[in-house]
Design a protein around this motif. Structure first.
Motif, mmCIF file in Angstrom:
data_model
loop_
_atom_site.group_PDB
_atom_site.id
_atom_site.type_symbol
_atom_site.label_atom_id
_atom_site.label_comp_id
_atom_site.label_asym_id
_atom_site.label_seq_id
_atom_site.Cartn_x
_atom_site.Cartn_y
_atom_site.Cartn_z
ATOM 1 N N PHE A 216 0.848 -1.200 0.000
ATOM 2 C CA PHE A 216 0.000 0.000 0.000
ATOM 3 C C PHE A 216 0.884 1.251 0.000
ATOM 4 O O PHE A 216 0.845 2.056 0.909
ATOM 5 N N HIS A 217 1.699 1.330 -1.039
ATOM 6 C CA HIS A 217 2.712 2.393 -1.067
ATOM 7 C C HIS A 217 2.432 3.472 -2.100
ATOM 8 O O HIS A 217 3.119 4.491 -2.134
ATOM 9 N N GLU A 218 1.443 3.308 -2.962
ATOM 10 C CA GLU A 218 1.222 4.276 -4.033
ATOM 11 C C GLU A 218 0.820 5.633 -3.461
ATOM 12 O O GLU A 218 -0.150 5.737 -2.707
ATOM 13 N N PRO A 219 1.529 6.694 -3.803
ATOM 14 C CA PRO A 219 1.256 8.007 -3.212
ATOM 15 C C PRO A 219 -0.003 8.692 -3.729
ATOM 16 O O PRO A 219 -0.511 9.601 -3.093
ATOM 17 N N GLY A 220 -0.507 8.302 -4.910
ATOM 18 C CA GLY A 220 -1.696 8.948 -5.444
ATOM 19 C C GLY A 220 -1.386 10.336 -5.976
ATOM 20 O O GLY A 220 -0.242 10.660 -6.343
ATOM 21 N N ASP A 221 -2.405 11.202 -6.002
ATOM 22 C CA ASP A 221 -2.235 12.529 -6.600
ATOM 23 C C ASP A 221 -2.164 13.633 -5.551
ATOM 24 O O ASP A 221 -2.408 14.796 -5.850
ATOM 25 N N ASP A 222 -1.842 13.258 -4.306
ATOM 26 C CA ASP A 222 -1.818 14.247 -3.236
ATOM 27 C C ASP A 222 -0.403 14.578 -2.762
ATOM 28 O O ASP A 222 -0.194 15.014 -1.638
ATOM 29 N N VAL A 223 0.562 14.376 -3.654
ATOM 30 C CA VAL A 223 1.962 14.628 -3.297
ATOM 31 C C VAL A 223 2.245 16.127 -3.298
ATOM 32 O O VAL A 223 1.832 16.862 -4.202
ATOM 33 N N VAL A 224 2.964 16.580 -2.289
ATOM 34 C CA VAL A 224 3.412 17.972 -2.202
ATOM 35 C C VAL A 224 4.831 18.061 -2.738
ATOM 36 O O VAL A 224 5.691 17.236 -2.407
ATOM 37 N N THR A 225 5.088 19.051 -3.570
ATOM 38 C CA THR A 225 6.420 19.246 -4.127
ATOM 39 C C THR A 225 7.099 20.440 -3.454
ATOM 40 O O THR A 225 6.451 21.255 -2.784
ATOM 41 N N VAL A 226 8.398 20.534 -3.676
ATOM 42 C CA VAL A 226 9.135 21.691 -3.158
ATOM 43 C C VAL A 226 8.588 22.971 -3.781
ATOM 44 O O VAL A 226 8.482 24.013 -3.113
ATOM 45 N N GLU A 227 8.210 22.909 -5.057
ATOM 46 C CA GLU A 227 7.649 24.093 -5.697
ATOM 47 C C GLU A 227 6.319 24.505 -5.063
ATOM 48 O O GLU A 227 6.017 25.696 -4.961
ATOM 49 N N ASP A 228 5.536 23.526 -4.635
ATOM 50 C CA ASP A 228 4.303 23.851 -3.912
ATOM 51 C C ASP A 228 4.625 24.623 -2.632
ATOM 52 O O ASP A 228 3.933 25.595 -2.287
ATOM 53 N N LEU A 229 5.658 24.189 -1.939
ATOM 54 C CA LEU A 229 6.053 24.857 -0.698
ATOM 55 C C LEU A 229 6.565 26.273 -0.977
ATOM 56 O O LEU A 229 6.297 27.194 -0.199
ATOM 57 N N ARG A 230 7.266 26.431 -2.074
ATOM 58 C CA ARG A 230 7.749 27.777 -2.419
ATOM 59 C C ARG A 230 6.561 28.705 -2.758
ATOM 60 O O ARG A 230 6.556 29.882 -2.382
#
Length: 316
Positions: free
Chosen positions: A165-179
């Motif tokens: 049960f490791h699939e991250p799906g479409d809710d991943v946060v990127t560094v660009e999102d944080l910026r």
């Protein structure tokens, strides 16, 4: 709290009296995701009718230098750094001119690792029986149980599930999102590397969790001041001493209380509230009556637990 209690203390005059009596005590809101941006927008609108938004810098200055805060101050904070917070929440907050702080776990950024509670949730949803300390769990009680066992055991249980049960799906946060979050006026804080309950960790692991996350935030140049929130609100003396020695200026609890300058910046109280809470719930939680009743109930429970069973009066 029952909904009847919420309705009672959310009445206009009752809630207003609570806000008026505690106008010098800032409300530090502890939220998680923003599952419904429209509901969150309505909530922010309502909160700004009653309170004045402040920044983490203003709260830090209040604690460290006695700098004044406006009456009825409110500081928005979010734990875990869910994508719904960092992306949708940021847009809503910027529309209202509100600066919020998101306490993040770098291990979850870019999908490197899934939040462990999501792995467990997917497992029980798929019909998996999750065994924790010899007890089988068929639902989300598994997550609660895993918060109360030694961290190494939690990691072993979650690790056995993660392969399937490791699939991250479409809710991943990127560094660009944080910026972008920062560009829109928000700031970031430390929530440990991958969100263990620190009171279940070894002394070495507690420091490692704090320092590894701080090193990542330093490397990515994503924070300007050292601020921290305990995962699950589980404060420890070891972690507090380490945070103090590393000059963290604000350390947030999850204790459902109004902030109190007398307690100092290493034990900053926050009010638990959902970002989709309606008018009644929001008014009740921020009124001061709600957290006061919560504290009374908690003290009563503590007293009851401290009294030996044989010393209690029999009930009829």
């Amino acid at each position: 709290m029952t909904s009847r209690t919420d309705r009672l203390i959310a009445r206009r005059h009752v809630a207003a009296a609570g806000r008026r009596a505690t106008r010098g005590r800032p409300r530090v809101l502890a939220m998680h995701g923003v599952a419904d941006p429209a509901a969150f927008d309505r909530q922010v609108t309502e909160l700004l009718e009653w309170f004045r938004p402040v920044t983490a810098d203003q709260v830090a200055a209040w604690y460290h230098h006695g700098s004044g805060l406006p009456d009825r101050a409110v500081w928005f904070t979010f734990d875990d750094g869910a994508r719904s917070t960092i992306v949708e929440g940021a847009t809503v907050l910027a529309r209202h001119g509100v600066s919020a702080t998101a306490f993040i776990c770098p291990a979850f950024i870019e999908g490197a690792l899934r939040p462990w509670w999501d792995v467990v949730a997917d497992a029980v949803t798929a019909g998996e029986v999750v065994e924790v300390a010899g007890e089988p769990h068929h639902d989300l009680t598994a997550v609660t149980a895993l918060k109360h066992v030694p961290d190494q055991h939690r990691r072993e249980v979650v690790g056995s599930l993660a392969a399937r049960f490791h699939e991250p799906g479409d809710d991943v946060v990127t560094v660009e999102d944080l910026r972008r979050w920062r560009d829109l006026g928000g700031d970031l804080g430390n929530h440990t590397w991958d969100h263990p309950c620190l009171d279940r960790c070894t002394v070495e692991e507690q420091s490692h969790q704090i320092d590894r996350a701080a090193a990542w935030l330093d490397e990515q140049q994503l924070w300007d001041r050292r601020r921290f929130a305990y995962p699950n609100g589980d404060r420890t003396d070891v972690a507090e001493a380490h945070l103090r020695s590393n000059r963290y200026e604000l350390v947030a609890l999850f204790d459902h209380a109004l902030a109190d300058r007398r307690r100092g910046p290493m034990r900053l109280s926050r009010l638990r509230i959902d970002a989709a809470a309606g008018t009644v719930r929001t008014a009740a939680v921020t009124s001061a009556w709600h957290s006061g009743l919560f504290a009374l109930r908690r003290r009563a429970n503590d007293v009851a637990r401290a009294v030996p069973t044989g010393a209690r009066r029999p009930t009829r």
